[in-house]
Design a protein around this motif. Structure first.
Motif, PDB file in Angstrom:
ATOM      1  N   UNK A 211      37.138 -55.342-138.533  1.00 38.44           N
ATOM      2  CA  UNK A 211      37.332 -56.791-138.610  1.00 38.44           C
ATOM      3  C   UNK A 211      38.440 -57.144-139.593  1.00 38.44           C
ATOM      4  N   UNK A 212      38.434 -56.506-140.756  1.00 41.77           N
ATOM      5  CA  UNK A 212      39.449 -56.797-141.766  1.00 41.77           C
ATOM      6  C   UNK A 212      40.836 -56.348-141.308  1.00 41.77           C
ATOM      7  N   UNK A 213      40.884 -55.196-140.643  1.00 44.89           N
ATOM      8  CA  UNK A 213      42.167 -54.685-140.140  1.00 44.89           C
ATOM      9  C   UNK A 213      42.735 -55.655-139.110  1.00 44.89           C
ATOM     10  N   UNK A 214      41.867 -56.157-138.240  1.00 39.14           N
ATOM     11  CA  UNK A 214      42.311 -57.106-137.212  1.00 39.14           C
ATOM     12  C   UNK A 214      42.877 -58.372-137.850  1.00 39.14           C
ATOM     13  N   UNK A 215      42.209 -58.868-138.892  1.00 36.95           N
ATOM     14  CA  UNK A 215      42.681 -60.076-139.572  1.00 36.95           C
ATOM     15  C   UNK A 215      44.025 -59.835-140.257  1.00 36.95           C
ATOM     16  N   UNK A 216      44.169 -58.685-140.921  1.00 36.23           N
ATOM     17  CA  UNK A 216      45.420 -58.379-141.622  1.00 36.23           C
ATOM     18  C   UNK A 216      46.577 -58.176-140.642  1.00 36.23           C
ATOM     19  N   UNK A 217      46.247 -57.624-139.465  1.00 32.54           N
ATOM     20  CA  UNK A 217      47.288 -57.316-138.477  1.00 32.54           C
ATOM     21  C   UNK A 217      47.533 -58.455-137.489  1.00 32.54           C
ATOM     22  N   UNK A 218      46.701 -59.491-137.600  1.00 34.02           N
ATOM     23  CA  UNK A 218      46.792 -60.660-136.708  1.00 34.02           C
ATOM     24  C   UNK A 218      46.675 -60.217-135.245  1.00 34.02           C
ATOM     25  N   UNK A 219      45.663 -59.417-134.963  1.00 37.10           N
ATOM     26  CA  UNK A 219      45.353 -58.993-133.595  1.00 37.10           C
ATOM     27  C   UNK A 219      43.849 -59.120-133.412  1.00 37.10           C
ATOM     28  N   UNK A 220      43.380 -58.957-132.193  1.00 37.37           N
ATOM     29  CA  UNK A 220      41.946 -59.045-131.933  1.00 37.37           C
ATOM     30  C   UNK A 220      41.237 -57.766-132.365  1.00 37.37           C
ATOM     31  N   UNK A 221      39.940 -57.897-132.602  1.00 36.93           N
ATOM     32  CA  UNK A 221      39.153 -56.716-132.940  1.00 36.93           C
ATOM     33  C   UNK A 221      39.141 -55.732-131.786  1.00 36.93           C
ATOM     34  N   UNK A 222      39.170 -56.238-130.573  1.00 30.44           N
ATOM     35  CA  UNK A 222      39.174 -55.367-129.392  1.00 30.44           C
ATOM     36  C   UNK A 222      40.426 -54.489-129.382  1.00 30.44           C
ATOM     37  N   UNK A 223      41.549 -55.076-129.807  1.00 25.56           N
ATOM     38  CA  UNK A 223      42.795 -54.300-129.871  1.00 25.56           C
ATOM     39  C   UNK A 223      42.672 -53.178-130.887  1.00 25.56           C
ATOM     40  N   UNK A 224      42.115 -53.496-132.041  1.00 23.14           N
ATOM     41  CA  UNK A 224      41.949 -52.476-133.080  1.00 23.14           C
ATOM     42  C   UNK A 224      40.997 -51.381-132.599  1.00 23.14           C
ATOM     43  N   UNK A 225      39.928 -51.769-131.928  1.00 18.96           N
ATOM     44  CA  UNK A 225      38.965 -50.769-131.449  1.00 18.96           C
ATOM     45  C   UNK A 225      39.612 -49.840-130.421  1.00 18.96           C
ATOM     46  N   UNK A 226      40.509 -50.382-129.604  1.00 20.92           N
ATOM     47  CA  UNK A 226      41.232 -49.545-128.646  1.00 20.92           C
ATOM     48  C   UNK A 226      42.118 -48.543-129.384  1.00 20.92           C
ATOM     49  N   UNK A 227      42.757 -49.016-130.455  1.00 16.93           N
ATOM     50  CA  UNK A 227      43.597 -48.130-131.260  1.00 16.93           C
ATOM     51  C   UNK A 227      42.755 -47.055-131.948  1.00 16.93           C
TER      52      UNK A 227
END
Length: 223
Positions: free
Chosen positions: A177-193
């Motif tokens: 969640x924090x990574x998504x906020x810092x990167x200005x992307x969705x949590x789903x995008x981060x989970x895919x990464x």
């Protein structure tokens, strides 16, 4: 006969002073080397150690805030000084590493003083102090560790820059969640990464990915 000069390189004051006192009573010309201010490059210790022209150096592997004592083994050996590592570290791969770089033997801090003194005496007389089979076993531990590091680094090189940045966030203890906020992307995008990172590193969890990165002494790309 001239007394054998011994230098003690150790960050734990009580243990160092106990060695100095006990070995002095055994007849050795022994002194403790001042480590100076924490944070200095450990290689700057070399002139201080060699100033007294010791025949033998008793060296700790982990010098706390002063750094990794193993880095001193090779330059001390090149200078003609015999190095005996006396350490609380139990990582046999690290023991093998310092033997590969020229240390005569590795002794645990729990070793009796008589064992340490016997090693000093034998080394100063040019005698072997470690069984050949034991030395070979320790070298194999080190070589296996080196192979594991190379394998981990090869896997880390598979990551894209963005995946490396995400893994860097995990190293800092951040969650999805924090990574998504810092990167200005969705949590789903981060989970895919994250899924791609785990696949490329061939691990099953974020914790395992972080462990692999740390074993390889990996650092994320600079922003």
């Amino acid at each position: 006969m001239q007394r054998v000069k011994v230098a003690v390189v150790e960050d734990h004051t009580l243990f160092a002073e106990s060695l100095v006192l006990a070995l002095g009573l055994e007849g050795y010309d022994v002194r403790r080397v001042s480590l100076g201010e924490p944070g200095r490059d450990i290689s700057t210790l070399l002139p201080s150690i060699l100033r007294s022209t010791p025949r033998v150096v008793l060296l700790d592997l982990d010098l706390g805030r002063h750094g990794n004592g193993a880095r001193l083994v090779e330059p001390l050996t090149r200078s003609g000084t015999s190095v005996l590592v006396v350490t609380g570290n139990t990582d046999r791969a690290r023991w093998g590493e310092v033997l590969a770089h020229g240390a005569k033997n590795v002794l645990p801090k729990s070793a009796p003083l008589n064992d340490i003194a016997a090693n000093i005496r034998k080394v100063s007389q040019g005698l072997p102090v470690i069984d050949g089979e034991e030395r070979a076993d320790l070298l194999r531990f080190w070589q296996a560790g080196q192979a594991a590091v190379r394998d981990a680094r090869a896997k880390l090189e598979r990551l894209t820059r963005r995946e490396s940045e995400v893994l860097g966030h995990f190293l800092e203890g951040r969650q999805v969640k924090e990574i998504a906020q810092l990167s200005v992307v969705s949590e789903a995008t981060v989970r895919t990464q994250v899924k791609s990172i785990l696949s490329k590193l061939e691990v099953s969890s974020q914790i395992a990915a972080v462990g692999l990165a740390r074993r390889a002494h990996w650092a994320p790309p600079q922003a």
